[in-house]
Design a protein around this motif. Sequence first.
Motif, PDB file in Angstrom:
ATOM      1  N   THR B  59       0.840  -1.205   0.000  1.00  0.00           N
ATOM      2  CA  THR B  59       0.000   0.000   0.000  1.00  0.00           C
ATOM      3  C   THR B  59       0.873   1.251   0.000  1.00  0.00           C
ATOM      4  OG1 THR B  59      -1.341  -1.320   1.479  1.00  0.00           O
ATOM      5  CG2 THR B  59      -2.098   0.916   1.079  1.00  0.00           C
ATOM      6  N   ALA B  60       1.942   1.208   0.817  1.00  0.00           N
ATOM      7  CA  ALA B  60       2.832   2.366   0.892  1.00  0.00           C
ATOM      8  C   ALA B  60       3.498   2.622  -0.454  1.00  0.00           C
ATOM      9  CB  ALA B  60       3.888   2.145   1.967  1.00  0.00           C
ATOM     10  N   VAL B  61       3.859   1.527  -1.157  1.00  0.00           N
ATOM     11  CA  VAL B  61       4.477   1.679  -2.483  1.00  0.00           C
ATOM     12  C   VAL B  61       3.484   2.321  -3.436  1.00  0.00           C
ATOM     13  CG1 VAL B  61       5.363   0.413  -4.471  1.00  0.00           C
ATOM     14  CG2 VAL B  61       6.088  -0.223  -2.184  1.00  0.00           C
ATOM     15  N   GLU B  62       2.238   1.831  -3.399  1.00  0.00           N
ATOM     16  CA  GLU B  62       1.210   2.403  -4.287  1.00  0.00           C
ATOM     17  C   GLU B  62       1.022   3.891  -4.023  1.00  0.00           C
ATOM     18  OE1 GLU B  62      -1.953  -0.220  -3.327  1.00  0.00           O
ATOM     19  OE2 GLU B  62      -1.345  -1.719  -4.801  1.00  0.00           O
ATOM     20  N   LYS B  67       1.753   9.565  -5.406  1.00  0.00           N
ATOM     21  CA  LYS B  67       2.150  10.891  -4.937  1.00  0.00           C
ATOM     22  C   LYS B  67       3.228  11.501  -5.831  1.00  0.00           C
ATOM     23  CE  LYS B  67       4.450  11.506  -1.052  1.00  0.00           C
ATOM     24  NZ  LYS B  67       4.737  10.895   0.240  1.00  0.00           N
ATOM     25  N   ASN B  68       4.206  10.673  -6.213  1.00  0.00           N
ATOM     26  CA  ASN B  68       5.312  11.191  -7.010  1.00  0.00           C
ATOM     27  C   ASN B  68       5.102  11.020  -8.506  1.00  0.00           C
ATOM     28  OD1 ASN B  68       7.301  11.950  -4.826  1.00  0.00           O
ATOM     29  ND2 ASN B  68       6.834   9.842  -4.276  1.00  0.00           N
ATOM     30  N   ASN B 114      12.984   6.462  -2.759  1.00  0.00           N
ATOM     31  CA  ASN B 114      13.704   7.696  -3.077  1.00  0.00           C
ATOM     32  C   ASN B 114      15.155   7.403  -3.407  1.00  0.00           C
ATOM     33  OD1 ASN B 114      11.906   9.793  -3.023  1.00  0.00           O
ATOM     34  ND2 ASN B 114      11.965   9.984  -0.795  1.00  0.00           N
ATOM     35  N   SER B 115      15.768   6.563  -2.561  1.00  0.00           N
ATOM     36  CA  SER B 115      17.188   6.291  -2.750  1.00  0.00           C
ATOM     37  C   SER B 115      17.433   5.617  -4.100  1.00  0.00           C
ATOM     38  CB  SER B 115      17.727   5.432  -1.610  1.00  0.00           C
ATOM     39  OG  SER B 115      17.263   4.118  -1.739  1.00  0.00           O
ATOM     40  N   VAL B 116      16.525   4.724  -4.521  1.00  0.00           N
ATOM     41  CA  VAL B 116      16.737   4.059  -5.808  1.00  0.00           C
ATOM     42  C   VAL B 116      16.517   5.037  -6.952  1.00  0.00           C
ATOM     43  CG1 VAL B 116      16.029   2.172  -7.304  1.00  0.00           C
ATOM     44  CG2 VAL B 116      15.949   1.878  -4.852  1.00  0.00           C
ATOM     45  N   HIS B 120      21.046   6.794  -5.433  1.00  0.00           N
ATOM     46  CA  HIS B 120      21.949   6.985  -4.312  1.00  0.00           C
ATOM     47  C   HIS B 120      21.507   6.027  -3.205  1.00  0.00           C
ATOM     48  CE1 HIS B 120      24.790   9.075  -1.812  1.00  0.00           C
ATOM     49  NE2 HIS B 120      23.900   9.062  -0.848  1.00  0.00           N
ATOM     50  N   LEU B 121      22.061   4.817  -3.250  1.00  0.00           N
ATOM     51  CA  LEU B 121      21.582   3.789  -2.322  1.00  0.00           C
ATOM     52  C   LEU B 121      22.256   3.923  -0.971  1.00  0.00           C
ATOM     53  CD1 LEU B 121      21.643   0.695  -4.669  1.00  0.00           C
ATOM     54  CD2 LEU B 121      19.699   2.126  -4.089  1.00  0.00           C
TER      55      LEU B 121
END
Lengths: 154, 644
Positions: B59-62, B67-68, B114-116, B120-121
Amino acid sequence: MKEILDRILPNYPPNKNDGLLPILQEIQKECGYLTDEILSEVGKYLNMPANKVYGVATFYDQFRFKPRGQFHIRLCKGTACYLHGSATYLNELEKQLRVKAGTTSRDGKFSLEVAHCLGACESAPVMRINDAWYPKVSPQELSRIIRSLKEKTV
Amino acid sequence: MLDNKEFLVEKILKNYSGIYDKPTAERLSQLKRDKILHPVIYVSMGTCGMIAGAGKTKTAVEQYLEKNKVDAEIVVVGCLGLCAAEPLLDVQLPGKTRISFQLATEDKVDDLLNSVFHHHLSPDNLLGQHKNPLLEDWPNIRYIDEIPFFLHQQRIILRNSGIISPYLIDDYLAHGGYKSLYKTVLNYTADKVCEIVDTSELRGRGGGGFPTARKWMVALGTGSDHKYLICNADESDPGAFMNRGIIEGDPHRVIEGIAIAAYAIGAKNAFIHVRSEYSQSLSILELAVKTAKSYGFLGENIFGSGFNLTIHIRQSAGAFVCGEETALIASLEGRRGVPQSKPPYPAEKGLFGNPTIVNNIETLANIPAILENGPIWFKSIGTKESRGTKIFSIAGKAEQTGFIEIAMGIPISKIVNEIAGGVKNGKKLKAVQLGGPSGVCISVKDLDTPIGYESLQAIGSSLGLGGLIILDEDTCMVNLSRYFIEFLQKESCGKCIPCREGTKRMLQILDEVTRRPREESSHETLERFKGVMELETLAEVIRDTSLCGLGQNAPNPVLSSLKWFREEYEDHIFDRKCNAGVCHDLRTFVIDADVCNGCNICQKKCPEHAIIGSIKLPHFIIEARCTGCGICFDSCKFNAIYFK
């Protein structure tokens, strides 16, 4: 209950014993438990003596003959959970919720079941309340769960 | 333009040479998700993932994507095997390898994604990257198969597990699925299939280790029109969960294996017997059977060969004894799951009186790979007596829990020390329990034994289903044996007397050993000692005279722990002492006079009035009165009470 039987039974051929377990499983899924009437009705439909149906139903762990509580607690007692101390958790649950393993409390709020293995050994000790999972339960968490369960009203 | 289904069936499945023209290869690499146009996010949502919170992660991924405003595909996959690291979240950017994050709970999703996307991992939560020669690597990040947990594995059955989606048949087809079935039903006779499997020397993975093809040949040789194949996925061993992993990772491999096996014995009906606890496995299997049927891989006239097969899914109603094939058949017929004496063997006279083959799910999941790569390839894996690989589930006090697939012949110590990462919290290893409740404990001395049917038999153990439990120094072997015997006593079907009465008696004896005697009169003590002395003889009688495997193996935990940990039994019997502190009844509590400040709480709470002392002065426990209930221990706020 009659209508549930009327709905489920015609999906299975009559007079064929191999449908017995799926029928009982489906009925239990709907009703939550099996009663004497259900067993004798199923027996009539499959042309099997009621005592045979009863004999089969009581042989398997899956079937219940008492209604579930509002909160159906399943505590895993698989090897991994046992090693992580689930036996003491069982005592704690029995004592705090005033319900013995395999039974339902008088007010119908809790029922406690000991499962042989829920198949989630990586999250040991694990328990389920209704459909929710509680992985890696620590003693502190257990008392927190018990407290929140007690507060919930029927 | 063919749609995906037609493309996969016509161009990929039916071309088993594996050589494709350029546009086909191009499209296949898209379907395999090697070449992608949009980012792909994989969420591991097997049962273990769901428990760890993968549903919320998804759900958070969705939400993040919305959002982005990122155009990405979310793919739900099964478990990679490393259950301890769930929930796993993998991200694949176009042209880059797939990168995997562990313990990706919902609160971390935003940071990780965000990092991916910003290339910038951060090293937190990073598990590794999947090796893929076609794609560009992320710099300075280890490959997944270089992690100790995966390094020593050889994945045949679990090859697709955690990589492809168990819900999408196209994924399995794109990875070469159902090719073996196509090749088999069109090119080979049933005899030939049996011959190939016989050459591969595949043996049953359910515990018995009987050569699979021999069994098939018996059923094939009978002239019956009605034959049945039963796939046993009802692992009722407590502490084993690899069947769940196989189904939730790659259900179509199981179905393909079943279809080939049914073809080999001439069965038109097959049953899959699954644990009712595994609700997710059940729904995945149901969907898989349905889609396989809609693609024409099951049902009538499969691939136009005239071969028909219907797969029925049955829920097990929960009985350990149904691991025995005759009991399993009785349960499918709607009777009490009670074993029958053999012969007649089920291969001649089984379900509804017809020839029936019962195979473990892992055995059947090996079949597609054997037919794909040939028996010689399969024979090259493992040892001389035990070919191929074996799946183990690692549980208990291991650092890394999960399920693994290793080639036979790897020593147990390698599994324990390298794959499982040793014992949790740096404790000392006491033993390894292999083979479920009726399995045996393997002591540290035998840890270099290689995995295999014969090599384990030589040390009195057996491969079993593959449940491997790691026991640390805090485990009481007597208590654990009692636990196993209690389980077996409960699960004994009651048909034959040695098992029904013998396990009960063993449990009584072990109860007496692990509990405080109710009275100390001479008669009671004598009975206690008599019982203990009989334990070994009793165990041997049960082993020699029981009807089925449950009874014959029931004394194993007692006999093996008596062999290796006799001194622990002696401590319990003679000194009434449990060094591990597990047997609650045998604990004696002592108050540390230096720490006790005389708060008086324990004295008030003690139900036996075994604690004496004045307020504000150190208290004292009278050992003779103490029943070892531990109430004082739990109630002391100053940790002044300890047990010895």
